[in-house]
Design a protein around this motif. Sequence first.
Motif, short mmCIF file in Angstrom:
data_model
loop_
_atom_site.label_atom_id
_atom_site.label_comp_id
_atom_site.label_asym_id
_atom_site.label_seq_id
_atom_site.Cartn_x
_atom_site.Cartn_y
_atom_site.Cartn_z
N THR A 96 1.00 8.59 4.05
CA THR A 96 2.18 7.85 3.04
C THR A 96 2.09 8.26 1.28
OG1 THR A 96 0.35 6.67 1.20
CG2 THR A 96 1.04 5.26 3.47
N HIS A 97 4.10 8.33 1.16
CA HIS A 97 3.99 9.27 -0.11
C HIS A 97 3.15 8.38 -1.27
CE1 HIS A 97 6.38 10.23 -2.96
NE2 HIS A 97 6.77 9.23 -3.85
N THR A 98 2.44 9.44 -1.78
CA THR A 98 1.06 10.08 -2.40
C THR A 98 0.51 9.81 -2.71
OG1 THR A 98 1.06 7.28 -3.33
CG2 THR A 98 2.96 7.98 -4.57
N GLY A 99 0.08 9.57 -1.21
CA GLY A 99 -0.77 10.10 -0.68
C GLY A 99 -2.56 9.07 -0.58
N SER A 100 -2.24 8.05 -0.52
CA SER A 100 -3.16 6.67 0.12
C SER A 100 -2.22 5.24 0.27
CB SER A 100 -3.83 6.16 -1.63
OG SER A 100 -3.84 5.54 -2.51
N HIS A 101 -3.01 4.72 0.69
CA HIS A 101 -2.45 2.76 0.80
C HIS A 101 -1.76 2.46 -0.48
CE1 HIS A 101 -6.40 2.48 -0.96
NE2 HIS A 101 -6.14 1.19 -1.08
N LYS A 102 -2.68 2.87 -1.57
CA LYS A 102 -2.07 2.34 -3.23
C LYS A 102 -0.91 1.98 -2.87
CE LYS A 102 -5.59 1.50 -4.83
NZ LYS A 102 -6.91 0.78 -4.80
N ILE A 103 -0.16 3.26 -2.55
CA ILE A 103 1.78 2.32 -2.80
C ILE A 103 2.06 0.99 -1.64
CG2 ILE A 103 1.91 3.64 -0.65
CD1 ILE A 103 4.02 3.91 -3.96
N ASN A 104 1.32 0.67 -1.25
CA ASN A 104 1.96 -0.30 -0.92
C ASN A 104 1.20 -1.48 -1.47
OD1 ASN A 104 1.75 1.02 2.07
ND2 ASN A 104 -0.07 0.16 2.26
N ASN A 105 0.68 -1.75 -2.45
CA ASN A 105 0.74 -3.32 -2.91
C ASN A 105 1.83 -2.51 -4.47
OD1 ASN A 105 -1.36 -5.09 -4.47
ND2 ASN A 105 -1.28 -3.29 -5.29
N CYS A 246 -13.50 1.47 4.15
CA CYS A 246 -14.20 1.54 2.48
C CYS A 246 -14.13 0.77 1.70
CB CYS A 246 -14.02 3.25 1.69
SG CYS A 246 -12.19 3.63 1.44
N VAL A 247 -14.93 0.34 0.43
CA VAL A 247 -14.92 -1.01 0.05
C VAL A 247 -14.96 -0.75 -1.65
CG1 VAL A 247 -15.08 -2.92 -0.73
CG2 VAL A 247 -14.70 -2.31 1.89
N GLY A 248 -14.10 -0.47 -2.15
CA GLY A 248 -14.71 -0.09 -4.13
C GLY A 248 -14.61 -1.73 -4.30
N GLY A 249 -12.52 -1.63 -4.87
CA GLY A 249 -12.49 -3.49 -5.13
C GLY A 249 -12.42 -3.94 -3.62
N GLY A 250 -11.93 -3.57 -2.62
CA GLY A 250 -11.67 -3.28 -1.30
C GLY A 250 -10.61 -4.13 -0.79
N SER A 251 -9.37 -3.63 -1.43
CA SER A 251 -7.59 -3.61 -0.73
C SER A 251 -7.74 -3.25 0.07
CB SER A 251 -6.85 -3.27 -2.13
OG SER A 251 -6.90 -1.86 -2.26
N ASN A 252 -8.17 -1.61 0.98
CA ASN A 252 -7.51 -0.68 2.60
C ASN A 252 -8.45 -2.41 2.94
OD1 ASN A 252 -9.27 0.83 3.65
ND2 ASN A 252 -10.33 0.62 1.54
N ALA A 253 -9.45 -2.37 2.90
CA ALA A 253 -10.90 -2.97 3.63
C ALA A 253 -9.46 -4.73 4.15
CB ALA A 253 -12.04 -3.09 3.42
N ALA A 254 -9.65 -4.79 2.71
CA ALA A 254 -8.90 -6.37 3.16
C ALA A 254 -7.19 -6.88 3.75
CB ALA A 254 -8.46 -6.99 1.32
N GLY A 255 -6.85 -5.19 3.62
CA GLY A 255 -5.68 -5.32 3.79
C GLY A 255 -5.33 -4.93 5.60
N THR A 256 -6.60 -3.89 5.98
CA THR A 256 -7.20 -4.41 7.49
C THR A 256 -7.70 -4.99 8.23
OG1 THR A 256 -7.48 -1.60 6.59
CG2 THR A 256 -8.11 -2.22 8.77
N PHE A 257 -8.49 -5.74 7.17
CA PHE A 257 -9.06 -6.62 8.47
C PHE A 257 -8.03 -8.44 8.53
CE2 PHE A 257 -13.69 -5.89 5.76
CZ PHE A 257 -13.81 -4.63 6.83
N ALA A 258 -6.77 -7.89 7.97
CA ALA A 258 -6.09 -9.51 7.91
C ALA A 258 -5.63 -9.30 8.73
CB ALA A 258 -5.60 -9.57 6.60
N GLY A 259 -5.31 -8.24 9.72
CA GLY A 259 -4.34 -7.91 10.79
C GLY A 259 -5.17 -7.74 11.97
N PHE A 260 -6.31 -7.91 11.79
CA PHE A 260 -7.64 -8.90 13.33
C PHE A 260 -7.92 -9.57 12.59
CE2 PHE A 260 -6.61 -3.91 13.16
CZ PHE A 260 -6.61 -3.65 14.26
#
Length: 399
Positions: A96-105, A246-260
């Motif tokens: 993604t632009h900026t290099g991580s999932h953070k841009i989505n949120n 991976c999980v820190g606070g867990g946003s990329n994991a939560a977003g991925t899990f939600a789709g499944f």
Amino acid sequence: MTQVRQAPVPASKTMGEPTARGRFGEYGGRYAPESLVEACREVDEAFREAWADPGFRGELAELLALHAGRPTPLTPARRLSEELGVRLYLKREDLTHTGSHKINNVLGQALLATRMGRRRLIAETGAGQHGVATATAAALLGLEATVFMGERDIERQELNVFRMRMLGAEVVPVTTGSRTLKDATSQAMRHWVGATGDSHYCVGSVVGPDPYPWMVREFQRVIGEEARAQCAAALAAGVPEYVVACVGGGSNAAGTFAGFADTTARFVGVEADGGAGAARGSLGVLHGCRSLFLQDGDGQIVEAHSIAAGLDYPGVGPEHAHLRDLGRARYDTVSDGEAVGAAVRLARTEGIVPALESAHALAWVIRAAGDGGLPAGATVLMTLSGRGDKDISTLKELL
């Protein structure tokens, strides 16, 4: 052995909206000063209204496509899969632009801020990727940005600090406590208390007071929804057997899990062994929500440690704690050394240098494939949440 064969939980019990009190089971809520409680109510009302508005959703989708570069590809890791004896697919948020999932949120929250009439974004950052994304969105939409970052993280993420400042953001060093993500979050929330009238606090993960854990997950859901459609096309079964992030606070994991959430896919969240919340935390309150945190016998928060600045957080988002209790997701930890080794291995087998945060998830896959935790031939979807450019200096020193 890395055992992960937990029984799936019916979809109706997972990944939906929180309760009226902002809870996922016994976790979540809105533990904040009175002035912030009202600000959170305003965010909640604005988000619900915007999320139900096709115009808002369409504008966000257009920004994600034209500015962030979505959809991101699903990449089969062919050489590494052959070595491990599993079928590993990477959801490439590093592209993604900026290099991580953070841009989505951040694009979602920045659009929401403009809808609410706010002129400035406040953010916290650890690895710097959320800060860069916030500065990027602010520049794009004509907003001001103030980013709080621990002094220690500023030292080890110098490149991202320069990027934020080049984009026009004010970067405020935080010198208290561990001088990392926890303290940056605390300072950002304190700052928001006096700035709720013209500023929106752009929380970077599925943490904080309600509605942030739910709202951030919904903005990150695009990862899981794209991956679900891509897996349907790429896999004979249509769904991977394991979904790992991976999980820190867990946003990329939560977003991925939600789709499944409504599938039989088994969820695995991977934390740093020096910053684990869901894996070995206890019930507590921090940064406006009730969840699992590292604490001492007196209930005081214990400082976390991770080579990956984005995982250097002593807790986990409330929905992850709830998923753990339900048995819908398993959470495990990985050491710094394992993560560095996984980063090198991916670079040399697939030509991809991952962020050290993402390398934790990969290290777990490598370990589980080796000790029998993953059955031979299992299909594994792993979210590669960010690229490793920001960690090159750290890796250079270590290697």
